[in-house]
Scaffold this motif. Structure first.
Motif, PDB file in Angstrom:
ATOM      1  N   LEU A 177       0.791  -1.231  -0.024  1.00  0.00           N
ATOM      2  CA  LEU A 177      -0.030   0.175   0.019  1.00  0.00           C
ATOM      3  C   LEU A 177       0.946   1.402  -0.160  1.00  0.00           C
ATOM      4  N   VAL A 178       2.233   1.164   0.425  1.00  0.00           N
ATOM      5  CA  VAL A 178       2.959   2.248   0.484  1.00  0.00           C
ATOM      6  C   VAL A 178       3.093   2.976  -0.820  1.00  0.00           C
ATOM      7  N   ILE A 179       2.795   2.381  -1.881  1.00  0.00           N
ATOM      8  CA  ILE A 179       3.009   3.015  -3.294  1.00  0.00           C
ATOM      9  C   ILE A 179       1.813   4.199  -3.427  1.00  0.00           C
ATOM     10  N   VAL A 180       0.729   3.998  -2.534  1.00  0.00           N
ATOM     11  CA  VAL A 180      -0.430   5.131  -2.728  1.00  0.00           C
ATOM     12  C   VAL A 180       0.168   6.509  -2.514  1.00  0.00           C
ATOM     13  N   LEU A 181       1.312   6.564  -1.796  1.00  0.00           N
ATOM     14  CA  LEU A 181       2.117   7.936  -1.481  1.00  0.00           C
ATOM     15  C   LEU A 181       2.482   8.340  -2.997  1.00  0.00           C
ATOM     16  N   VAL A 182       2.820   7.683  -3.894  1.00  0.00           N
ATOM     17  CA  VAL A 182       3.393   8.525  -4.841  1.00  0.00           C
ATOM     18  C   VAL A 182       2.387   9.210  -5.835  1.00  0.00           C
ATOM     19  N   PRO A 183       1.272   8.596  -5.948  1.00  0.00           N
ATOM     20  CA  PRO A 183       0.306   9.327  -7.184  1.00  0.00           C
ATOM     21  C   PRO A 183      -0.272  10.616  -6.112  1.00  0.00           C
ATOM     22  N   LEU A 184      -0.407  10.392  -4.904  1.00  0.00           N
ATOM     23  CA  LEU A 184      -0.986  11.439  -4.054  1.00  0.00           C
ATOM     24  C   LEU A 184      -0.009  12.611  -4.073  1.00  0.00           C
ATOM     25  N   PHE A 185       1.268  12.452  -3.986  1.00  0.00           N
ATOM     26  CA  PHE A 185       2.271  13.325  -4.348  1.00  0.00           C
ATOM     27  C   PHE A 185       2.443  14.045  -5.630  1.00  0.00           C
ATOM     28  N   ALA A 186       2.180  13.185  -6.630  1.00  0.00           N
ATOM     29  CA  ALA A 186       2.369  13.755  -7.889  1.00  0.00           C
ATOM     30  C   ALA A 186       1.145  14.528  -8.215  1.00  0.00           C
ATOM     31  N   LEU A 187      -0.124  14.255  -7.823  1.00  0.00           N
ATOM     32  CA  LEU A 187      -1.231  15.370  -7.825  1.00  0.00           C
ATOM     33  C   LEU A 187      -0.909  16.400  -7.141  1.00  0.00           C
ATOM     34  N   LEU A 188      -0.292  16.512  -5.882  1.00  0.00           N
ATOM     35  CA  LEU A 188       0.056  17.719  -5.295  1.00  0.00           C
ATOM     36  C   LEU A 188       1.098  18.611  -6.116  1.00  0.00           C
ATOM     37  N   MET A 189       1.839  17.971  -6.835  1.00  0.00           N
ATOM     38  CA  MET A 189       3.052  18.529  -7.642  1.00  0.00           C
ATOM     39  C   MET A 189       2.302  19.097  -8.836  1.00  0.00           C
ATOM     40  N   GLN A 190       1.150  18.510  -9.286  1.00  0.00           N
ATOM     41  CA  GLN A 190       0.431  18.995 -10.403  1.00  0.00           C
ATOM     42  C   GLN A 190      -0.210  20.449 -10.268  1.00  0.00           C
ATOM     43  N   LEU A 191      -0.618  20.344  -8.809  1.00  0.00           N
ATOM     44  CA  LEU A 191      -1.201  21.634  -8.480  1.00  0.00           C
ATOM     45  C   LEU A 191      -0.136  22.586  -8.142  1.00  0.00           C
ATOM     46  N   VAL A 192       0.983  22.519  -7.593  1.00  0.00           N
ATOM     47  CA  VAL A 192       2.039  23.256  -7.467  1.00  0.00           C
ATOM     48  C   VAL A 192       2.683  23.844  -8.573  1.00  0.00           C
ATOM     49  N   TYR A 193       2.835  23.090  -9.550  1.00  0.00           N
ATOM     50  CA  TYR A 193       3.327  23.352 -10.774  1.00  0.00           C
ATOM     51  C   TYR A 193       2.553  23.434 -11.952  1.00  0.00           C
ATOM     52  N   VAL A 194       1.483  23.846 -11.710  1.00  0.00           N
ATOM     53  CA  VAL A 194       0.238  23.888 -12.625  1.00  0.00           C
ATOM     54  C   VAL A 194       0.683  24.738 -13.702  1.00  0.00           C
ATOM     55  N   ARG A 195       1.616  25.889 -13.629  1.00  0.00           N
ATOM     56  CA  ARG A 195       1.973  26.683 -14.402  1.00  0.00           C
ATOM     57  C   ARG A 195       2.887  26.217 -15.572  1.00  0.00           C
TER      58      ARG A 195
END
Length: 305
Positions: A177-195
């Motif tokens: 289940l630890v791999i769940v952290l990866v897409p959660l963080f990628a989604l956050l990066m999509q928001l932080v680096y949206v531009r």
């Protein structure tokens, strides 16, 4: 969702089309060895020339499956880069220089295996949170206590027996289940680096590399704390307070930021001020992602036993 963008690190298509055909410009050089390309694959080293279809989620998943099942001898080079040059593996992978390193998912899985081999010796509970922590120290502990009370009554077993069963099951659940952290963080990066108009898969690659080192930072933190406690004991000082939640969290966040900041600089190429602000947001985001992971882990374990 795949979002096209302009990447200063390497020339490549900025539009995603339905055809996987790769058009090679006259005189175009191989990203790996610099030889002139005559077609889709480099005649000198075999590296494939990247096209827009390489940045689709389908292609990424196909490459990931192949990477996990196809071992090669690049592990030492890969882990040297991962440990000493933050962000380099991501830059190389996204630029098309992939033959010299292990694929991102394989790097993550190898670090995952190493992490779970170490946690038993170092008594690390950050990602293998025992039942007592779920019941008393997390935001959803009230709900967890009510659910566990019902389960213990329904099973007609002593709480101690249920706790042992829960913790044993949780340890196995955590490994996958630890791999769940990866897409959660990628989604956050999509928001932080949206531009930046990056492909989501690019954030996903960065997240795999980052959480590979994240898994290694946890036992590193515990080792630093253990050495600090031992040094304090030798000097006649009681430093066992370092093991408590707040000091350990602060130390881990510091180690995480020290790695994440240069990785973001190398991969995303923004100024130091902007990168520092985004690094802080992402460090806080990882703490939130860990809490979400613990919440999911509790429920998957609860309904498994």
């Amino acid at each position: 969702m795949d979002i096209p963008f302009s990447d200063p690190l390497a020339a490549r298509p900025t539009a995603v089309g339905p055809s996987p055909a790769v058009v090679v410009a006259a005189g175009e050089a191989c990203a790996s060895c610099g030889a002139t390309l005559g077609g889709r694959f480099c005649e000198a080293c075999g590296e494939e020339r990247l096209g827009a279809h390489h940045y689709s989620l389908r292609r990424f998943l196909a490459d990931a499956v192949k990477g996990v099942t196809d071992l090669d001898g690049n592990a030492a080079r890969t882990f040297a880069a991962l440990l000493t040059r933050p962000g380099l593996l991501t830059v190389e992978y996204l630029a098309g220089r992939r033959r010299a390193y292990l694929p991102p998912l394989r790097v993550f899985l190898l670090c995952n295996v190493l992490f779970f081999l170490l946690v038993g010796y170092l008594h690390v509970s950050m990602l293998t949170t025992p039942l007592d922590v779920h019941l008393h120290y997390l935001p959803y502990s009230g709900l967890a206590r009510r659910m566990v009370a019902r389960a213990v009554a329904a099973k007609g077993m002593p709480f101690a027996s249920y706790e042992a069963l829960f913790n044993g099951t949780l340890a196995n659940e955590a490994k996958t289940l630890v791999i769940v952290l990866v897409p959660l963080f990628a989604l956050l990066m999509q928001l932080v680096y949206v531009r930046s108009r990056r492909f989501f898969v690019e954030h996903l690659v960065f997240s795999l590399h980052f959480f590979a080192i994240f898994l290694l930072l946890i036992p590193t933190m515990m080792l630093v704390i253990a050495l600090g406690v031992l040094a304090g004991r030798a000097a006649g000082a009681d430093l066992r307070w370092l093991v408590t939640d707040k000091p350990a969290t602060l130390l881990f966040a510091t180690l995480e930021a020290l790695y994440l900041f240069p990785a973001l600089l190398r991969v995303y190429g923004e100024g130091r001020g902007a990168t520092a602000g985004k690094c802080l947001l992402l460090v806080l985001g990882t703490l939130g992602a860990v809490q979400a992971y613990r919440f999911i882990l509790f429920f998957t374990t609860y309904y498994t036993i």
